[in-house]
Design a protein around this motif. Sequence first.
Motif, PDB file in Angstrom:
ATOM      1  N   ALA A 165       1.081  -0.852   0.162  1.00 16.19           N
ATOM      2  CA  ALA A 165       0.183  -0.304   0.122  1.00 16.19           C
ATOM      3  C   ALA A 165       0.601   1.410   0.133  1.00 16.19           C
ATOM      4  O   ALA A 165       0.977   2.393  -1.057  1.00 16.19           O
ATOM      5  N   GLU A 166       1.768   1.418   0.907  1.00 14.26           N
ATOM      6  CA  GLU A 166       2.807   2.560   0.435  1.00 14.26           C
ATOM      7  C   GLU A 166       3.727   2.401  -0.885  1.00 14.26           C
ATOM      8  O   GLU A 166       3.816   3.841  -1.322  1.00 14.26           O
ATOM      9  N   GLU A 167       3.873   1.438  -1.087  1.00 16.14           N
ATOM     10  CA  GLU A 167       4.052   1.529  -2.174  1.00 16.14           C
ATOM     11  C   GLU A 167       3.653   2.113  -3.592  1.00 16.14           C
ATOM     12  O   GLU A 167       3.886   2.722  -4.374  1.00 16.14           O
ATOM     13  N   VAL A 168       2.384   1.877  -3.454  1.00 12.09           N
ATOM     14  CA  VAL A 168       1.089   1.738  -4.367  1.00 12.09           C
ATOM     15  C   VAL A 168       1.392   4.215  -3.955  1.00 12.09           C
ATOM     16  O   VAL A 168       1.128   4.939  -4.995  1.00 12.09           O
ATOM     17  N   ALA A 169       0.939   4.237  -2.585  1.00 13.34           N
ATOM     18  CA  ALA A 169       1.338   5.980  -2.466  1.00 13.34           C
ATOM     19  C   ALA A 169       2.147   7.074  -2.411  1.00 13.34           C
ATOM     20  O   ALA A 169       1.966   7.440  -3.315  1.00 13.34           O
ATOM     21  N   LEU A 170       3.560   6.179  -2.843  1.00  9.73           N
ATOM     22  CA  LEU A 170       4.283   6.553  -3.465  1.00  9.73           C
ATOM     23  C   LEU A 170       4.468   6.535  -4.891  1.00  9.73           C
ATOM     24  O   LEU A 170       4.803   7.722  -5.637  1.00  9.73           O
ATOM     25  N   GLY A 171       4.091   5.677  -5.563  1.00 14.02           N
ATOM     26  CA  GLY A 171       3.720   5.908  -6.751  1.00 14.02           C
ATOM     27  C   GLY A 171       3.097   6.916  -6.768  1.00 14.02           C
ATOM     28  O   GLY A 171       3.442   8.048  -8.296  1.00 14.02           O
ATOM     29  N   ASP A 172       1.638   7.253  -6.741  1.00 13.80           N
ATOM     30  CA  ASP A 172       0.968   8.657  -6.422  1.00 13.80           C
ATOM     31  C   ASP A 172       1.572   9.023  -6.217  1.00 13.80           C
ATOM     32  O   ASP A 172       0.930  10.758  -7.099  1.00 13.80           O
ATOM     33  N   ALA A 173       2.103   9.851  -5.008  1.00 20.98           N
ATOM     34  CA  ALA A 173       3.325  10.843  -5.020  1.00 20.98           C
ATOM     35  C   ALA A 173       3.558  11.226  -5.757  1.00 20.98           C
ATOM     36  O   ALA A 173       4.040  12.413  -6.393  1.00 20.98           O
ATOM     37  N   TYR A 174       4.918  10.500  -6.927  1.00 16.48           N
ATOM     38  CA  TYR A 174       5.459  10.727  -7.635  1.00 16.48           C
ATOM     39  C   TYR A 174       4.735  11.297  -9.459  1.00 16.48           C
ATOM     40  O   TYR A 174       5.030  12.052  -9.869  1.00 16.48           O
ATOM     41  N   ALA A 175       3.770  10.622  -9.297  1.00 16.29           N
ATOM     42  CA  ALA A 175       2.689  11.374 -10.497  1.00 16.29           C
ATOM     43  C   ALA A 175       2.144  12.829 -10.082  1.00 16.29           C
ATOM     44  O   ALA A 175       2.278  12.802 -11.135  1.00 16.29           O
ATOM     45  N   GLU A 176       1.628  12.766  -9.249  1.00 13.38           N
ATOM     46  CA  GLU A 176       1.080  14.391  -8.523  1.00 13.38           C
ATOM     47  C   GLU A 176       2.308  14.868  -8.533  1.00 13.38           C
ATOM     48  O   GLU A 176       2.429  16.160  -9.748  1.00 13.38           O
ATOM     49  N   ALA A 177       3.194  14.732  -8.521  1.00 10.92           N
ATOM     50  CA  ALA A 177       4.600  15.525  -8.960  1.00 10.92           C
ATOM     51  C   ALA A 177       4.908  15.797  -9.699  1.00 10.92           C
ATOM     52  O   ALA A 177       5.254  17.243 -11.413  1.00 10.92           O
ATOM     53  N   GLY A 178       4.856  14.987 -10.689  1.00 10.32           N
ATOM     54  CA  GLY A 178       5.007  15.183 -12.081  1.00 10.32           C
ATOM     55  C   GLY A 178       4.404  15.754 -12.931  1.00 10.32           C
ATOM     56  O   GLY A 178       4.603  16.585 -13.943  1.00 10.32           O
ATOM     57  N   LEU A 179       2.609  15.714 -12.702  1.00  9.01           N
ATOM     58  CA  LEU A 179       1.835  17.111 -13.235  1.00  9.01           C
ATOM     59  C   LEU A 179       2.026  17.746 -12.920  1.00  9.01           C
ATOM     60  O   LEU A 179       1.633  18.767 -13.859  1.00  9.01           O
ATOM     61  N   ALA A 180       1.545  18.438 -11.813  1.00 16.47           N
ATOM     62  CA  ALA A 180       2.729  19.848 -11.339  1.00 16.47           C
ATOM     63  C   ALA A 180       3.975  20.533 -12.040  1.00 16.47           C
ATOM     64  O   ALA A 180       3.961  21.836 -12.614  1.00 16.47           O
ATOM     65  N   ARG A 181       4.197  19.659 -12.493  1.00 16.67           N
ATOM     66  CA  ARG A 181       5.735  20.147 -13.673  1.00 16.67           C
ATOM     67  C   ARG A 181       5.759  20.082 -15.247  1.00 16.67           C
ATOM     68  O   ARG A 181       5.592  21.233 -15.276  1.00 16.67           O
ATOM     69  N   MET A 182       4.629  19.580 -15.238  1.00 17.29           N
ATOM     70  CA  MET A 182       4.276  19.311 -16.514  1.00 17.29           C
ATOM     71  C   MET A 182       2.951  20.822 -16.316  1.00 17.29           C
ATOM     72  O   MET A 182       3.543  21.497 -17.954  1.00 17.29           O
TER      73      MET A 182
END
Length: 818
Positions: A672-689
């Motif tokens: 569950a934590e790995e999934v959350a970390l993946g989501d966090a990376y995706a959110e940060a990436g979307l922000a940078r976009m």
Amino acid sequence: MLDVAAVAEVLLREGTPDLPSDRRDLFCLLIALHDLGKIGAQFRAMLRAGLKQNARHWQVTEAWLREEAMEDLLCERLGGTYLALRPLVAAIAGHHGGPPRDTAESQWRMRLDAGQAAAQDARCFVAACFDLWPRASLAGINEAEAMILSWRLSGLTVVADWVGSNPDWFPAAEPPTSAATYLAETRLRAAYAVEKAGLVASVPSATRLFDFALRAMQEAAASIPLRDGPTLAIIEDETGAGKTEAALLLAQRMLLASKGRGLYLALPTMATADAMFRRARDVARRIFVTPPSLTLAHGRAGLSVEFREVMARSGWSEDVICGPWLADSRRRALLADVGVGTIDQALLGILPTRFATLRIHALASKILIVDEVHELGNPYLATELETLLRLHAMGGGSAILLTATLPLEQRARLSRAFEEGAGRAFVEDMDPAYPVLSIPGGAAKRSFPDTVSPKGPVKIARLGSIDEGVALIAQASASGAACVWVRNAVDDAIASVEALRAAGVEADLLHARYAFADRKRIEAAALAAFGPEGGRRRNDGRGKVIVSTQVLEMSLDYDFDVMVSDLAPVAALIQRAGRLWRHMVRRPAAGRPVPAPVLHVVAPDPDRPADTRWLAEVQPRGAWVYELAEQWRTAEVLFRAGEIVAPGGLRALIEAVHGDDRVPVPDTLAAAEEVALGDAYAEAGLARMNIVKIAAGYRDGGGAADDRDYPTRLGQETRALLLTRRAPSGLVPWVEGESRAEAELLSEVSARATQFRDLALPDQSAPEIAAFTEGWPDWKRVNLTVCPVEEGGAICEGLRYDGNLGLLFQPRGRGDEP
């Protein structure tokens, strides 16, 4: 064009007195050219015959200025290169909210359509401007610097154009004898217009801001050495420690040191912005020698009684004022001497939205004060805030961040962004001292005399079930204690209120799923009951009780005797505990009906085998609001500690849950934590976009999207309903207002879009709804669903509305909104 340039002169003189004269004249000359595209046959035909243009005038402006002969002329007279000129040309051309993006071929067609006579006239006007601003120079500006300058120049052009285009201040005039004669005359009008617009900066005052004895952090803010250049200060202290007052003391010193001309206080929500506005109104007058302009900047600002009072007395008051020009829009509101609003209004400046550069320009002259920075810790918001601080520092701005629970790693990222924006090397500071007032690259105050909060440690007690929470509150209320139960989901909060009432406890309810009018009413009643001067007991002597979602934990000044809370990440629990035994001077321990402050947390035992269903046993709907790993980690750390010791013990709790060296979770929660970390990376990436590309300049790095196309926050999609009721004349808004528009705003309510998925909401083409929405713009029809409310509150099968309980889904599914 000369009207607008004259306004720009005044704004530059007011806002950037240290800017070299050649740079100032360059800006004015270029801004004078902003409407050069109106010179042409097509624009004239549009005015005279209503014919459609092939291109907008601001696009043609860039086309004229990108003509080869024109570029050669400009570079020769200004002493620069076309690589430096082009970003600045795009900045002044894109003064209608977005940058020009036309190709060389399409620009050639625009010039052809304008006609040969227009080409000669355009060159003549440019030549005249050289004589009006003879010191204008591009010398020393390279392409990279021009890219950065383009953001500020665009915002300045927008403001100057809005003021200079006002026919009340710049009426039509007879043709002048010369451009120089006209400019001399319009400079006088420009000075008057800028004053009438409320853009003449008030002079900062050294007057003592507060009559009370300063606390330790406030003393530090009043004395810590300031560094040269753009300055970032970070105030970290427990809730209720007076951080806002400390920030205002520090901001006053920054103003006196010419680090800004005004303030913008950025809050996480509209409710917290409204509360801050009330506080800022009382102190803003002392910060300045003359009455400052004060605005409230968010989507519901017009519904604030306090803001209306300020607007009503503008023009005659010796207190804070806000003229109609500033109050006319959320964007303009940022231009006031003191602005209070949501952080979203500032973040829109770093997203590719229309008039984003206006926000950048407005904030550049402000001390940006961001409250509750820890609430901006999710990856998307955090990335946006880093960009905002970087761009703010690039423009010479200073900032103050306030927080109670900021992890060291996030503090370092924010500090790095600001320092890099200011063009300085970043020196990492991971000192765990707490509380602390730190200035990255400068001084820090880490030693404070008060090591324990006046209320002492807050003990932690675990409750294993909802029934235990009901029993505890019933008993405490009977003894006269003011009680609160904080739930993580609306539906859980409603269920708790119903359970308490079934147990004979009269309990109120506060969450975000009310029509706006009802929420304001309930918030006012809660402040009257639990605020600093609240009457916390009912007539029968029992303590008042409220059940709330996490809307309670941000910047709202409540004081409770007893608190029950759902398990949440430790940062959130610290915020909630800050509303427990808050005002110890007004209500000392001896006068309270319970012997000590205790945070009762409803949670399963962290020592039990934990899986993804571990928390759902006690939080049927709210278990998915926060990361499961963070919540288990909080339970593990907090229950073993047994208490929250503020302020000295807060850093260790925060870092153990949210820091780089956080406590490991059981293997059963690792996935569950790995999934959350993946989501966090995706959110940060979307922000940078999503965020603007600063180094690319305004033309290529900006945009002109609608605010709704680029969200300042990520979250589950919501759907807004406009509640109505039937009257003899047809449908009318659910609540009354001073105008139809206000009544509609007060009647709106929102919830997660997925909760409406299986509901048959009213047909928007029904005759009564079609009559109600007649004349609405398309965007409003798309974003609002009109819902007549029947007697008893029914809207459709499975959905009803109650003014005291809010929007009710029946049967209720898994809810997860605050």
